[in-house]
Scaffold this active site. Structure first.
Site, short mmCIF file in Angstrom:
data_model
loop_
_atom_site.label_atom_id
_atom_site.label_comp_id
_atom_site.label_asym_id
_atom_site.label_seq_id
_atom_site.Cartn_x
_atom_site.Cartn_y
_atom_site.Cartn_z
N GLU A 139 9.08 1.75 -19.14
CA GLU A 139 7.98 2.04 -18.22
C GLU A 139 8.36 1.60 -16.81
O GLU A 139 8.75 0.46 -16.60
CB GLU A 139 6.71 1.31 -18.67
CG GLU A 139 5.50 1.63 -17.82
CD GLU A 139 4.21 1.01 -18.36
OE1 GLU A 139 3.21 1.06 -17.63
OE2 GLU A 139 4.21 0.50 -19.50
N ARG A 140 8.28 2.53 -15.87
CA ARG A 140 8.69 2.29 -14.49
C ARG A 140 10.16 1.87 -14.42
O ARG A 140 10.55 1.04 -13.59
CB ARG A 140 7.81 1.24 -13.81
CG ARG A 140 6.32 1.47 -13.95
CD ARG A 140 5.87 2.83 -13.46
NE ARG A 140 4.44 3.05 -13.66
CZ ARG A 140 3.83 4.21 -13.46
NH1 ARG A 140 4.52 5.26 -13.05
NH2 ARG A 140 2.54 4.34 -13.66
N GLU A 161 -6.03 -3.03 -18.16
CA GLU A 161 -5.62 -1.64 -18.32
C GLU A 161 -5.62 -1.20 -19.78
O GLU A 161 -4.71 -0.55 -20.27
CB GLU A 161 -4.24 -1.43 -17.70
CG GLU A 161 -4.20 -1.71 -16.22
CD GLU A 161 -2.85 -1.43 -15.60
OE1 GLU A 161 -2.81 -0.81 -14.53
OE2 GLU A 161 -1.83 -1.84 -16.20
N LYS A 210 0.58 -11.34 -9.34
CA LYS A 210 1.24 -10.37 -8.47
C LYS A 210 1.11 -10.81 -7.02
O LYS A 210 0.10 -11.39 -6.62
CB LYS A 210 0.62 -8.98 -8.64
CG LYS A 210 0.96 -8.33 -9.98
CD LYS A 210 0.63 -6.85 -10.00
CE LYS A 210 1.02 -6.22 -11.34
NZ LYS A 210 0.90 -4.75 -11.33
N ASP A 224 -1.42 -3.91 -6.34
CA ASP A 224 -0.40 -3.53 -7.32
C ASP A 224 0.89 -3.09 -6.64
O ASP A 224 1.16 -1.90 -6.54
CB ASP A 224 -0.94 -2.38 -8.21
CG ASP A 224 -0.06 -2.10 -9.41
OD1 ASP A 224 0.84 -2.90 -9.70
OD2 ASP A 224 -0.29 -1.07 -10.07
N GLU A 257 8.62 0.78 -8.20
CA GLU A 257 7.61 1.65 -8.79
C GLU A 257 6.86 2.46 -7.73
O GLU A 257 6.80 3.69 -7.81
CB GLU A 257 6.62 0.81 -9.60
CG GLU A 257 5.47 1.60 -10.16
CD GLU A 257 4.42 0.73 -10.86
OE1 GLU A 257 3.36 1.27 -11.21
OE2 GLU A 257 4.67 -0.47 -11.05
N GLU A 277 7.49 1.91 4.97
CA GLU A 277 6.08 1.61 5.27
C GLU A 277 5.53 2.59 6.28
O GLU A 277 4.40 3.08 6.13
CB GLU A 277 5.97 0.18 5.80
CG GLU A 277 4.55 -0.23 6.16
CD GLU A 277 4.44 -1.64 6.69
OE1 GLU A 277 3.33 -2.19 6.69
OE2 GLU A 277 5.48 -2.20 7.11
#
EC number: 3.2.1.139
Length: 833
Positions: A171-172, A295, A368, A373, A401, A519
């Site tokens: 995943e990712r 989640e 985090k 996220d 990600e 960015e």
């Protein structure tokens, strides 16, 4: 002070595939290796010992760097020219030397190169290995400074999280399949796992969680527990401890209990038995990582138990073995966007603050770095300032990600430094995040760092040679967060690509400009990375951020944009910080521009500290960021002949891709907000592309017009696709541009599920052809739609064009991919598309 010798440059090396990463030990030309000691003494003969590994590593490194073979002994010899590696205790015993060992932290080391005998001594065996890698890093960079110093880690926990699934997918993950799992089992050949542990040890990472936080219960079957023992066996010589993620509902789904209530005696007993079985196979297991009630994952809230009670269930099972529970703070509920006060950013503090002091001492809450996220810029998570009696660790993300998925160069250490260095001013005292997670600020026994890495079987590990700078930087910052991100980068460049100053300067420039550029062309002013949060998290889709319950909102309308997170009128998020910080973020005039839209809902015409309006800043920044991405191609091309062809071509392909996709990003975001606000770009650029020819305006044969959704993912909202998936399409036009030399770009869509072929002709003469095969070449999360994820560009440079020439593009569809075309652009030198 480091001194790097200016050595003669070797001729270009043979092709390299990236597998050695920064441990290449490339030969240094023109160096007298007689000054290098002629013996190695490794003070442990056990092959699973990190000290034994250190001896082997020193032998390998010196052979590679200097072409000098050195024998390894395991006890004191007669030679005075020796490298001695071991623990302080073993050294004192072997040499009858009451070495005045310093009060080092666990894993610390002493390195002394000032005498004929090089001393590499660790507080423990892992520390000795770290010291050996430190010494070799100096030598490999041509740094022969005489040194004598101690080094201790800033924090005890320096782990990676690998989001590998039991079926071998990740995943990712953007670097190929898992090096640990396949078809529900642990792979038989763990050579790559051992090589990965060696890489981790070289940057002083001491633990690795090997399976996805969205854990599969079948990891806990007897066959797989035995397999975990095999992984631990190949990790152990490098001092890397194995850890695993757990599914909270395992007692019910695997153990056939009627419940997974963390206070139920049968559940407690079940986890105790499983933990006993795991430690029988892996006596030195690091511990567990748990994602609960997040989640859709099961957790203690199902039974009205607290998250602390859930974490302590595992802590109690691990306590006899010295294991650690890393309990993720990534817990949030779906929200109603019509509620002005609703805010996902509030969730971590809301769920965890009242539990402070209720977690056992071997629980570490893994937070985090920002409250949402892994966005391109977020404020520091306020949870770090709200858990004063709880161990904490920061969660970073090496795998990109939301940040280009290793298809875009984004050097992340400067981003991480903005968080690690941030002072939260708890109780009006210095409270940097780095000192909070180390345990020093609040006098906690544990803490540190975890990074989601997701290496795969690709020989570049992460899918991109340049992306490995992020793994290297993570390890260095986890050990010492005060290091300078550019200095770390330059160590990595010298180790990975050699000592040529032009290589060093060029990759430094590209890397240090990469995060600000990304960015700028993705999401600036704190608006987050304006990607598709419901799908691949890769390409642009700003309208997808709102109108869902996930809470990554922009609240943009035709007049205003940004989340109001003030206490006075908004969600109250700013008030989760200590007063000094809260006051700064409460007021738009004191909020930094780069976080303005994170904290405030303002008009598009709101003036920034720069004097620009918000909307004009958006337009300018997206053009500026995209423009920087264009410069990466010629910068990298300047290194041709100085880097082996294999790595040079691989990086060049990705930089050309990034240059094209940065324009996709630029146009999608600018077009969306231009359409939404109705405010023109003062530079006259947005929506004005005089060098473009829209595919739908060309003469079409076998092609038809197609309305792209979201609209901003296509120039002029439309593209063309073949009439059927078996029909060859032709798009042609007569050129009206002045005679001259042009770079010709074709924007098209590359869908997973088919590999179309394209060929471009000028006056019936082929000037270029390509295949829509990026799903096989990039490793990113591909798309089955014509959208911002699949949009890409092919550029053919230096084409001589005369007015009246006929351009023709022939597209041959394949599978579900209907050879989609968006536009063609002819760019004379100096022109901006």
């Amino acid at each position: 002070m480091q001194v790097f010798l200016l050595l003669g440059i070797l001729s270009v090396a043979a092709a390299e595939d990236g597998l050695a990463a920064w441990l290449r030990y490339a030969p240094l030309p023109g160096v007298n290796h007689q000054a290098i000691p002629s013996n190695i003494v490794a003070l442990n003969t056990t092959t699973s010992s990190p000290v034994y590994s250190a001896g082997v590593e020193l032998q390998k490194g010196i052979q590679g760097i200097f072409g000098k073979h050195i024998d390894i002994g395991y006890e004191k010899g007669e030679s005075l020219s020796t490298i001695v590696v071991g623990t302080f205790g073993a050294y004192s015993q072997e040499y009858n030397n009451n070495f005045n060992a310093p009060d080092l932290e666990e894993d610390g080391f002493w390195l002394n190169t000032q005498n004929d005998t090089v001393q590499i001594l660790g507080q423990n065996e892992r520390g000795a290995l770290y010291g050996a890698f430190e010494y070799l890093s100096m030598l490999a960079q041509g740094n022969f400074t005489k040194v004598a110093y101690f080094s201790s880690p800033h924090a005890p926990i320096r782990w990676t999280n690998e989001w590998d699934n039991m079926d071998g997918s990740i995943e990712r993950g953007f670097g190929g399949p898992s090096i640990f799992f396949q078809n529900g089992l642990i792979v038989n050949n763990l050579t790559r796992a051992a090589e990965y542990a060696r890489l981790l040890a070289s940057v002083r990472i001491n633990g690795a969680i090997v399976n996805n936080v969205n854990a599969n219960v079948t990891l806990l079957t007897p066959q797989n527990i035995a397999g975990l023992g095999r992984i631990a066996d190949v990790f152990r010589p490098y001092g890397v401890q194995l850890g695993i993620s757990l599914n909270f509902a395992s007692p019910q789904t695997l153990g056939n209990l009627s419940t997974f209530d963390p206070l139920d005696p049968s559940v407690i007993e079940w986890w105790g038995n499983i933990t006993d079985q795991i430690y029988e196979a892996v006596p030195d297991m690091a511990g567990y990582l748990v994602k609960a009630n997040s989640e859709g994952q099961p957790g203690p809230l199902t039974y009205n138990r607290t998250l602390a009670e859930g974490a302590n269930l595992f802590a109690n099972a691990l306590q006899p073995y010295g294991g650690i529970v890393m309990f993720r703070a990534f817990v949030y509920n779906m929200l109603n966007i019509s509620d002005w006060k609703a805010d996902r950013a509030n969730a971590a503090v809301q769920f965890f603050k009242e539990l402070d002091g209720q977690f056992d001492d071997n629980v570490v809450v893994q937070i985090k770095y920002g409250p949402i996220d892994f966005q391109v810029r977020e404020p520091t998570s306020p949870l770090f300032a709200n858990l004063l009696q709880t161990n904490t660790a920061i969660e970073l993300q090496v795998t990109q990600e939301y940040l280009g998925q290793q298809c875009h160069l984004v050097y992340l250490a400067p981003l991480w430094k903005t968080i690690l260095d941030f002072d939260l001013r708890v109780d009006n005292r210095s409270s940097t995040v780095s000192n909070i997670i180390s345990g020093k600020r609040f006098n906690r026994p544990l803490g540190g760092s975890a990074a989601v890495v997701n290496v795969g079987t690709n020989t570049t590990w992460l899918g991109s040679h340049l992306a490995m700078s992020n793994l290297y930087a993570y390890g260095r910052l986890a050990w010492n967060p005060s290091l300078d991100s550019e200095a770390i980068l330059q160590d990595w460049i010298r180790l990975t690509f050699g000592l040529d100053p032009s290589i060093l300067n060029t990759i430094t420039q590209m890397s240090m400009e990469s995060w600000p550029a990304y960015e700028n062309y993705s999401g600036n002013l704190g608006i987050q990375t304006l990607t598709d949060i419901l799908y691949t998290h890769f390409g642009p889709n700003p309208q997808n951020m709102d109108n869902n319950g996930y809470g990554q909102w922009t609240r943009a309308d035709h007049l205003t944009i940004g989340m109001d997170r003030t206490v006075s009128n908004g969600t109250g998020f700013a008030g989760q910080y200590p007063p000094e910080i809260a006051a700064m973020y409460e007021d738009p005039s004191t909020t930094p521009d780069n976080l303005l839209l994170w904290f405030h809902h303002v008009n598009y015409t709101h003036l920034l500290h720069s004097g620009n309006t918000v909307i004009q800043h958006f337009y300018d920044a997206h053009y500026n960021g995209s423009g920087v991405a264009q410069t990466f191609v010629p910068l990298w091309e300047s290194l041709k002949g100085k880097i082996d062809d294999q790595r040079f071509e691989d990086v060049l392909f990705r930089q050309e891709y990034q240059a094209g996709h940065a324009i996709v990003w630029r146009d999608a975001i600018n077009d969306f907000y231009h359409n939404l606000s109705g405010i023109p770009d003062l530079g006259g650029r947005v929506g004005n592309h005089p060098w473009r020819i829209e595919a739908e305006s060309m003469v079409l044969d076998g092609y038809k017009s197609y309305t792209v959704s979201p609209f901003e993912a296509a120039s002029n909202y439309s593209a063309v696709v073949t009439v059927t998936n078996s029909t060859v399409g032709t798009a042609s036009t007569t050129l009206g541009f002045p005679d001259g030399k042009y770079d010709v770009g074709v924007n098209y869509y590359d869908l997973i599920g088919g590999i179309s072929h394209f060929e471009m002709f000028l006056n019936e003469k082929s000037i270029g052809s390509w295949a829509g095969d990026l799903e096989n070449r990039l490793g990113h999360a591909p798309s089955v739609y014509l959208d911002g994820h699949s949009a890409t560009r092919k550029t053919i440079r230096g084409v001589n064009v005369k007015k009246g020439d006929v351009l023709k593009i022939v597209g041959t569809p394949n599978g579900i991919e209907p050879a989609p075309l968006d536009y063609v652009v002819f760019l004379p030198e100096g022109a901006i598309d």
